[in-house]
Structures are given as structure tokens and as C-alpha cells.
Scaffold this active site. Structure first.
Site, PDB file in Angstrom:
ATOM      1  CE  LYS A  11      -3.983  -2.126   2.303  1.00 18.38           C
ATOM      2  NZ  LYS A  11      -5.017  -1.923   3.338  1.00 18.38           N
ATOM      3  CE1 TYR A  51      -9.381  -3.033   0.086  1.00 20.19           C
ATOM      4  CE2 TYR A  51      -8.490  -1.129  -1.046  1.00 20.19           C
ATOM      5  CZ  TYR A  51      -8.308  -2.252  -0.268  1.00 20.19           C
ATOM      6  OH  TYR A  51      -7.045  -2.605   0.170  1.00 20.19           O
ATOM      7  CG  ASN A 114      -3.753  -2.379   6.708  1.00 24.52           C
ATOM      8  OD1 ASN A 114      -3.676  -1.878   5.588  1.00 24.52           O
ATOM      9  ND2 ASN A 114      -4.668  -3.278   7.028  1.00 24.52           N
ATOM     10  CG  HIS A 117      -5.627  -6.063  -0.102  1.00 25.61           C
ATOM     11  ND1 HIS A 117      -6.782  -6.151   0.637  1.00 25.61           N
ATOM     12  CD2 HIS A 117      -5.814  -6.862  -1.193  1.00 25.61           C
ATOM     13  CE1 HIS A 117      -7.635  -6.949   0.004  1.00 25.61           C
ATOM     14  NE2 HIS A 117      -7.081  -7.385  -1.104  1.00 25.61           N
ATOM     15  CD  GLU A 128      -8.831  -9.000  -3.621  1.00 22.23           C
ATOM     16  OE1 GLU A 128      -9.594  -8.493  -2.802  1.00 22.23           O
ATOM     17  OE2 GLU A 128      -7.686  -9.427  -3.313  1.00 22.23           O
TER      18      GLU A 128
HETATM   19  P1  CMP Z   1      -7.498  -4.449   3.567  1.00 25.99           P
HETATM   20  O1  CMP Z   1      -7.051  -5.850   3.789  1.00 25.99           O
HETATM   21  O2  CMP Z   1      -6.842  -3.715   2.459  1.00 25.99           O
HETATM   22  O3  CMP Z   1      -9.085  -4.436   3.320  1.00 25.99           O
HETATM   23  C1  CMP Z   1      -9.873  -3.296   3.602  1.00 25.99           C
HETATM   24  C2  CMP Z   1      -9.138  -2.264   4.386  1.00 25.99           C
HETATM   25  O4  CMP Z   1      -9.944  -1.323   5.065  1.00 25.99           O
HETATM   26  C3  CMP Z   1      -8.340  -2.940   5.483  1.00 25.99           C
HETATM   27  O5  CMP Z   1      -7.251  -3.638   4.912  1.00 25.99           O
HETATM   28  C4  CMP Z   1      -7.990  -1.754   6.388  1.00 25.99           C
HETATM   29  O6  CMP Z   1      -6.804  -1.096   5.987  1.00 25.99           O
HETATM   30  C5  CMP Z   1      -9.156  -0.785   6.144  1.00 25.99           C
HETATM   31  N1  CMP Z   1      -9.986  -0.627   7.345  1.00 25.99           N
HETATM   32  C6  CMP Z   1     -10.153   0.517   8.030  1.00 25.99           C
HETATM   33  N2  CMP Z   1     -10.970   0.338   9.087  1.00 25.99           N
HETATM   34  C7  CMP Z   1     -11.325  -0.967   9.082  1.00 25.99           C
HETATM   35  C8  CMP Z   1     -12.151  -1.772   9.922  1.00 25.99           C
HETATM   36  N3  CMP Z   1     -12.782  -1.276  10.987  1.00 25.99           N
HETATM   37  N4  CMP Z   1     -12.278  -3.093   9.599  1.00 25.99           N
HETATM   38  C9  CMP Z   1     -11.661  -3.615   8.524  1.00 25.99           C
HETATM   39  N5  CMP Z   1     -10.866  -2.898   7.689  1.00 25.99           N
HETATM   40  C10 CMP Z   1     -10.690  -1.589   7.963  1.00 25.99           C
END
Ligand code: CMP
Length: 148
Positions: A11, A51, A114, A117, A128
Site C-alpha cells: 500500500k 474495494y 496497514n 492487502h 482481485e
Molecule cells: P485491507 O485488507 O486492504 O481491506 C480493507 C481495508 O480497510 C483494510 O485492509 C484496512 O486497511 C481498512 N480498514 C479501516 N478500518 C477498518 C475496519 N474497521 N475493519 C476492517 N478494515 C478496515
């Protein structure tokens, strides 16, 4: 164990902090192989579409804006049990819950930023991967008929 493919995104936070090589090395050291890779910047529309499953969630606008805020590195990872293995290497979505030794424990700042993904199921992985790569872009290590 089945040979699978999964979609990984490094990311914008991790790319900006120059952690691409270190993160790819986590995958390689765990036995996953990079079968396709590209660097790109997602448009807002691409991030919304990728998303779309989260579009009703309160964090969706932030997620779209963050994911389109800078370059990402998108990869197809291939190997035995690749989908679950990648999730294990990444660690929990929220870095506060991520086990020591995982990518998110080391590189993620917060649940929003984070670092990586990864696809969460075989169906999602197929969708995906197709979102980013044409079949001919994927340089597989195994014959197509040996993939799960
Ligand atoms: P990702 O695996 O990329 O999938 C969706 C993303 O939304 C997740 O990682 C997080 O970075 C982001 N996100 C932010 N808030 C939340 C939440 N409460 N629960 C899950 N994903 C979240």
C-alpha cells in the site's frame, strides 16, 4: 497442499517509506513466488471498484482516498496454500493485533495505513487478480492444470 495464487498490494504507506523490497522478501522467504508484479497509482474510481465490497462501511471514503494517494505495488503471489499463507505472513488487519514477525507488526502504522492487502478467499483471489492482470501477464511457475 494446493498450489494457489493470491493478490497482494503493497500500500501507499509502505511504498512511501521505501519498504517494497523488504516486504517482498517476507513473501519470498516464506516460500511464495512473485508470478506478476507492477507499480501503479490507483485512480479514485479504481480504488472504489476494487474495494466495492466495503462501500457501505464507515471507513470506505478514507480507504479510497488513502489507496489512491500514492503508488502501490501489486503482485500475484504463487505457492502452496498461497492465500492463507499470505494472510499469515501479513498478520492481522489491525497492527495492534498482528503477531510478532508479521509484515503488519513491523511496517503498519494503524488499521487504515496497514502496509499490505491480501486476498481473503479463493473466489476473491481470482477476482482481485483479474482486476489487475491479464492471464498473459502472469508468469507462472507451475502448469495451469496444477493450480487449485
Ligand atoms: P485491507 O485488507 O486492504 O481491506 C480493507 C481495508 O480497510 C483494510 O485492509 C484496512 O486497511 C481498512 N480498514 C479501516 N478500518 C477498518 C475496519 N474497521 N475493519 C476492517 N478494515 C478496515
Amino acid at each position: 497442499m494446493p498450489i494457489e495464487r493470491t493478490l497482494s498490494i503493497i500500500k501507499p504507506d509502505a511504498v512511501a517509506k521505501n519498504h517494497v523490497g523488504e516486504i517482498v522478501s517476507y513473501f519470498e522467504k516464506s516460500g511464495l513466488r512473485v508470478a506478476a508484479m507492477k507499480m501503479m497509482r490507483l485512480s479514485k474510481a479504481q480504488a472504489e471498484q476494487f474495494y466495492a465490497v466495503h462501500k457501505e462501511r464507515p471507513f470506505f471514503p478514507n480507504l479510497v482516498s488513502f489507496m489512491s494517494s500514492g503508488p502501490v505495488v501489486v503482485q500475484v503471489l504463487e505457492g502452496e496454500n498461497a492465500i492463507a499463507l499470505n494472510r499469515q505472513i501479513m498478520g492481522a488487519t489491525n497492527p495492534k493485533d498482528a503477531a510478532a514477525g508479521t509484515i503488519r507488526a513491523k511496517f503498519a502504522e494503524s488499521i487504515d495505513h496497514n502496509a499490505v492487502h491480501g486476498s481473503d478467499s479463493p473466489e476473491t483471489a481470482k477476482q482481485e487478480i483479474a482486476f489487475f492482470f491479464k492471464p498473459e501477464d502472469i508468469l507462472s511457475y507451475v502448469p495451469e492444470n496444477e493450480l487449485a
